[in-house]
Design a protein around this motif. Structure first.
Motif, PDB file in Angstrom:
ATOM      1  N   GLY B  41       0.804  -1.222   0.000  1.00 44.84           N
ATOM      2  CA  GLY B  41       0.000   0.000   0.000  1.00 44.84           C
ATOM      3  C   GLY B  41       0.836   1.271   0.000  1.00 44.84           C
ATOM      4  N   LYS B  42       2.137   1.123  -0.202  1.00 42.52           N
ATOM      5  CA  LYS B  42       3.031   2.286  -0.156  1.00 42.52           C
ATOM      6  C   LYS B  42       2.723   3.267  -1.289  1.00 42.52           C
ATOM      7  N   THR B  43       2.692   2.736  -2.517  1.00 40.21           N
ATOM      8  CA  THR B  43       2.480   3.627  -3.672  1.00 40.21           C
ATOM      9  C   THR B  43       1.080   4.233  -3.637  1.00 40.21           C
ATOM     10  N   THR B  44       0.087   3.444  -3.212  1.00 39.33           N
ATOM     11  CA  THR B  44      -1.283   3.997  -3.120  1.00 39.33           C
ATOM     12  C   THR B  44      -1.320   5.135  -2.103  1.00 39.33           C
ATOM     13  N   THR B  45      -0.581   4.964  -1.008  1.00 36.15           N
ATOM     14  CA  THR B  45      -0.535   6.031   0.006  1.00 36.15           C
ATOM     15  C   THR B  45       0.053   7.306  -0.608  1.00 36.15           C
ATOM     16  N   ILE B  46       1.164   7.147  -1.326  1.00 43.58           N
ATOM     17  CA  ILE B  46       1.796   8.308  -1.976  1.00 43.58           C
ATOM     18  C   ILE B  46       0.829   8.938  -2.983  1.00 43.58           C
ATOM     19  N   LYS B  47       0.132   8.092  -3.742  1.00 45.15           N
ATOM     20  CA  LYS B  47      -0.805   8.620  -4.745  1.00 45.15           C
ATOM     21  C   LYS B  47      -1.926   9.423  -4.080  1.00 45.15           C
ATOM     22  N   MET B  48      -2.388   8.966  -2.936  1.00 40.91           N
ATOM     23  CA  MET B  48      -3.447   9.723  -2.238  1.00 40.91           C
ATOM     24  C   MET B  48      -2.883  11.025  -1.679  1.00 40.91           C
ATOM     25  N   LEU B  49      -1.697  10.944  -1.081  1.00 40.04           N
ATOM     26  CA  LEU B  49      -1.120  12.151  -0.478  1.00 40.04           C
ATOM     27  C   LEU B  49      -0.768  13.199  -1.536  1.00 40.04           C
ATOM     28  N   SER B  50      -0.478  12.731  -2.755  1.00 39.86           N
ATOM     29  CA  SER B  50      -0.127  13.699  -3.804  1.00 39.86           C
ATOM     30  C   SER B  50      -1.338  14.043  -4.679  1.00 39.86           C
ATOM     31  N   CYS B  51      -2.522  13.695  -4.199  1.00 44.24           N
ATOM     32  CA  CYS B  51      -3.790  14.067  -4.865  1.00 44.24           C
ATOM     33  C   CYS B  51      -3.982  13.406  -6.225  1.00 44.24           C
ATOM     34  N   LEU B  52      -3.285  12.308  -6.473  1.00 45.89           N
ATOM     35  CA  LEU B  52      -3.487  11.576  -7.728  1.00 45.89           C
ATOM     36  C   LEU B  52      -4.687  10.655  -7.611  1.00 45.89           C
ATOM     37  N   THR B  53      -4.906  10.135  -6.413  1.00 44.28           N
ATOM     38  CA  THR B  53      -6.015   9.222  -6.163  1.00 44.28           C
ATOM     39  C   THR B  53      -6.816   9.758  -4.985  1.00 44.28           C
ATOM     40  N   ARG B  54      -8.132   9.734  -5.139  1.00 43.17           N
ATOM     41  CA  ARG B  54      -8.980  10.241  -4.058  1.00 43.17           C
ATOM     42  C   ARG B  54      -9.202   9.140  -3.024  1.00 43.17           C
ATOM     43  N   PRO B  55      -9.018   9.452  -1.744  1.00 45.59           N
ATOM     44  CA  PRO B  55      -9.247   8.411  -0.737  1.00 45.59           C
ATOM     45  C   PRO B  55     -10.721   7.995  -0.699  1.00 45.59           C
ATOM     46  N   THR B  56     -10.963   6.737  -0.322  1.00 49.45           N
ATOM     47  CA  THR B  56     -12.340   6.272  -0.138  1.00 49.45           C
ATOM     48  C   THR B  56     -12.861   6.832   1.188  1.00 49.45           C
TER      49      THR B  56
END
Lengths: 243, 242
Positions: B41-56
């Motif tokens: 879940g490391k990359t997903t965490t980075i993607k959420m923190l950098s606003c690339l992916t919206r958290p559920t």
């Protein structure tokens, strides 16, 4: 400024690829030369320079679709877009950045095509300006097709869909290489339901100075351009959200 | 002072929970390593923190700004160096840097000064006018980092920064990352134990989207009752499986 920066980068990527220049510019010009030579030996009205050039200039635009789709698909594939999505840019910056630079390249391609046609015997007239002007909505249609394909396909798929399928469809169904009346029936009806033949006939009418003859073709081209652009923007935004 | 505050951050994809109620904070100037095996879940965490992916579910605050409600403000204080080398292959190294300066709204003079400075820091001067696509993997990674840094971000995300690099290129990058410590807040993902051990102030160990432990390297070793960091990591991750 941000849109300009993206547009300059995209124009550079397209213009620096020698294959792009070879296909986008070289191939239509080779067709013009070749078919003009055939016409000189065996006269065929279809290949008379004033009839042929509008078709070749529209056909050349299918390579613009290929270029813009390949660029977007590659950017999606190599994480460059991911990096740019984390920069303070809006979706408008991206969409304009990918579409705006291709339109002037397309117009330039058209100008070169008509310039070469002049050297091959096309009669100079003010109608050339109308032909170049009317290539703009056609360019928007082809660039929008590129944005659409680049948003949903991988760069390998783009090669097949835009490089083979679209160039063939836009060639066969445009009335550039043969008169659609010779085939008639469903083939002709399908061709006239699509924008390609309308783009060619609009260009031919403009070059002849028959400004009333550009209608209703212009409406078909504009209608398709707006619809495809709207679909392309939606699909681009969807892939942006899916990041 | 907190640079990053993560509160119950969750990302679900259909039947998979990629990140599960992650709660964590990172101090200003701290280097935090997110460590875990593939799929942690490391990359997903980075993607959420950098606003690339919206958290559920949940939220995170970067420099006090919410990733859910103020993504544009968040984007103005962060930079990301993605896992894959993200450069424009047809442009020169200089043009790549100019591209990033341009999208951050810098004028020509500022951009030129920034490019000169970052090129010197990362020893890129010799390759500035070479096409990025023709550079070796190590140079491309260095350019990718320069592109992340040139906007002078307060918070820098480095996703697997040394993946695929040879020993010398990795050593150079480690030196450079060390030189950044204290000046910026850095979140680095890696699955190299020695990288996390050598560089980080604290290490957050993740598995299956969950945070297992977040502590200093010494604290993690002590918690696992071993003096070897790799062994400590294995024990903690395997312990979570049981």
């Amino acid at each position: 400024m941000k849109t300009y920066t993206l547009a300059v980068r995209n124009a550079r990527e397209i213009l620096r690829d020698p294959l792009n220049l070879a296909f986008g510019l070289g191939f239509p010009l080779v067709l013009l030369f070749l078919l003009s030579v055939i016409q000189a030996n065996i006269p065929v009205s279809m290949f008379e320079i004033q009839h042929l050039t509008p078709g070749v200039s529209v056909f050349g635009l299918s390579f613009m679709t290929l270029f813009s789709a390949t660029l977007i698909a590659k950017d999606r594939g190599n994480s460059l877009l991911q990096r740019l999505y984390t920069a303070p840019l809006s979706s408008v910056h991206f969409i304009l950045g990918y579409t705006l630079p291709v339109v002037p390249i397309a117009v330039l391609q058209c100008v070169i095509c008509y310039g070469v046609a002049l050297a091959l015997g096309l009669e100079p007239s003010v109608n050339l300006l109308w032909a170049v002007l009317l290539i703009i909505p056609v360019s928007v249609l082809y660039v929008a097709l590129g944005l659409l394909c680049g948003s949903v396909l991988t760069d390998k798929q783009v090669g097949g869909v835009c490089g083979a399928l679209l160039t063939n469809v836009s060639a066969w169904l445009s009335g550039i290489w043969f008169d659609l009346d010779l085939v008639g029936g469903v083939f002709k009806r399908v061709a006239y339901a699509l924008p390609f033949v309308h783009a060619v006939e609009m260009e031919r009418a403009a070059l002849l100075g028959d400004l009333s003859g550009i209608f209703p073709h212009l409406w078909w081209v504009l209608g398709y351009a707006v619809a495809v652009l709207a679909a392309a923007v939606l699909l681009f935004l969807r892939q942006m959200k899916r990041q | 002072m907190e640079a990053i505050r993560i509160e119950n951050l969750t990302k679900r994809y259909k039947n998979t929970v990629a990140v599960d109620r992650l709660t964590l904070s990172v101090e200003q100037g701290e280097l935090l390593a997110l460590l875990g095996v593939n799929g942690a879940g490391k990359t997903t965490t980075i993607k959420m923190l950098s606003c690339l992916t919206r958290p559920t579910d949940g939220d995170a605050f970067l420099d006090g700004k919410s990733i859910c409600r103020e993504p544009d403000e968040v984007k103005s204080v962060i930079a990301v160096s993605p896992q894959e080398t993200a450069v424009a292959a047809g442009l020169t190294a200089r043009e790549n840097l100019e591209l990033i300066c341009g999208v951050h709204g810098m004028n020509k003079e500022t951009a030129a000064a920034k490019i000169a400075s970052i090129s010197e820091q990362l020893k890129l001067t010799a390759v500035l006018d070479k096409k990025a696509g023709k550079l070796s993997g190590g140079w491309q990674r260095r350019l990718s980092l320069a592109m992340a840094l040139i906007s002078d971000p307060q918070i820098l995300f480095l996703d697997e920064p040394t993946l695929g690099l040879d020993v010398l290129a990795r050593s150079d990058l480690w030196d450079w990352i060390r030189s950044m410590k204290g000046k910026r807040t850095i979140v680095l993902t890696t699955h190299y134990m020695e990288e996390a051990e050598a560089l980080s102030d604290r290490v957050a160990i993740m598995k299956d989207g969950r945070l297992l432990l977040c502590d200093t390297v010494e604290g993690i070793k002590a918690a696992a009752g071993t003096d070897r960091f790799e062994q400590a990591f294995v024990q903690i991750v395997k312990g979570a499986e049981q």
